[in-house]
Design an enzyme around this catalytic site. Sequence first.
Site, PDB file in Angstrom:
ATOM      1  N   GLY A  57      -1.060  20.466  40.812  1.00 23.23           N
ATOM      2  CA  GLY A  57      -2.006  21.677  41.107  1.00 23.23           C
ATOM      3  C   GLY A  57      -1.663  23.066  40.617  1.00 23.23           C
ATOM      4  N   GLY A 207      -0.451  16.966  30.221  1.00 28.37           N
ATOM      5  CA  GLY A 207      -1.614  16.675  30.747  1.00 28.37           C
ATOM      6  C   GLY A 207      -2.029  17.686  31.955  1.00 28.37           C
ATOM      7  N   ASP A 208      -1.366  18.347  32.556  1.00 32.50           N
ATOM      8  CA  ASP A 208      -1.573  19.285  33.309  1.00 32.50           C
ATOM      9  C   ASP A 208      -1.935  20.684  32.473  1.00 32.50           C
ATOM     10  OD1 ASP A 208      -1.040  18.183  35.657  1.00 32.50           O
ATOM     11  OD2 ASP A 208       1.154  18.410  35.659  1.00 32.50           O
ATOM     12  N   SER A 240       2.151  23.332  24.243  1.00 37.25           N
ATOM     13  CA  SER A 240       2.910  23.035  25.633  1.00 37.25           C
ATOM     14  C   SER A 240       4.027  22.128  25.065  1.00 37.25           C
ATOM     15  CB  SER A 240       2.433  22.867  26.856  1.00 37.25           C
ATOM     16  OG  SER A 240       1.805  21.434  26.835  1.00 37.25           O
ATOM     17  N   ALA A 243       7.706  23.240  23.606  1.00 37.81           N
ATOM     18  CA  ALA A 243       8.793  23.747  24.300  1.00 37.81           C
ATOM     19  C   ALA A 243       9.264  23.165  25.183  1.00 37.81           C
ATOM     20  CB  ALA A 243       8.317  25.190  24.652  1.00 37.81           C
ATOM     21  N   SER A 249       6.740  25.978  29.594  1.00 33.90           N
ATOM     22  CA  SER A 249       6.449  25.615  28.103  1.00 33.90           C
ATOM     23  C   SER A 249       4.998  25.784  27.972  1.00 33.90           C
ATOM     24  CB  SER A 249       6.484  23.870  28.069  1.00 33.90           C
ATOM     25  OG  SER A 249       5.360  23.262  28.793  1.00 33.90           O
TER      26      SER A 249
END
Length: 261
Positions: A57, A207-208, A240, A243, A249
């Site tokens: 989250g 994924g986040d 993302s 990095a 990242s």
Amino acid sequence: MKPEYTPDGSSLVLVYLVLGTHPQKDVNVIGLLTTQLPRAGETILGHKFFIGFGGKGANQCVQSARLGAKTSLICKVGKDSFGNDYVENLKKNGISTAFVGQTTDAATGTASIIVNSEGQNVIVIVPGANLLLNFEDLKRASDVICKARVVVCQLEITPAVSLEALKMARASGVKTLFNAAPALADLDPQFYTHSDIFCCNETEGAGDSFVGALAFYLAYYPKLPMEEMIRKSNCIASVSVQASGTQSSYPYRKDLPQDLF
């Protein structure tokens, strides 16, 4: 491409629930790198130690905020140094911490990860304060949940609490995005009926980043075709992975091609 909505300073655009307790994406990730994994009773010498911020989250919320979204996180951390550091980290990313509770009843959730030179690992997770987020916390945050444009939930707190948040949002006409991760074998069917977007993404940091970007587009460009939202979110997530780290990242809007906006 102009957004259909712009932050007006009076209401929150995106609301995220919880920090999380998933391996390699916990509230505080304590990493230790060694040439070999220790056997039972064995003490070995490592060559690197680090602590990083995580939690599905929180990761998703940070990515949305870095794209320019006005965000709020509803979660619970311990009243300890890890919890204090996380609250400061959220503030530095421009995230509202009005409903980030700190408790003395449990420590901030952590994951300790030992990784050897071959990439094999052993992980110990202590959920801690994550599991103490409850229905009363949701009631206190009901105003922000019901006035948001998008509410994002995951399965890293008690599932019933996430489900209740989705119900509250849907009852107020708020768009809901449910990230069904980490996977739960016996998922309550109500999660399907109360989720506008059901995302089964289980991958690590990228994924986040994707979910955070998708939530941003849902809130600010609601008339954009879903295929285009997904394409743009994938583009941001692909940045993302170039990095190191998780939240560290995640790209800022100013560093991304402007045709994404």
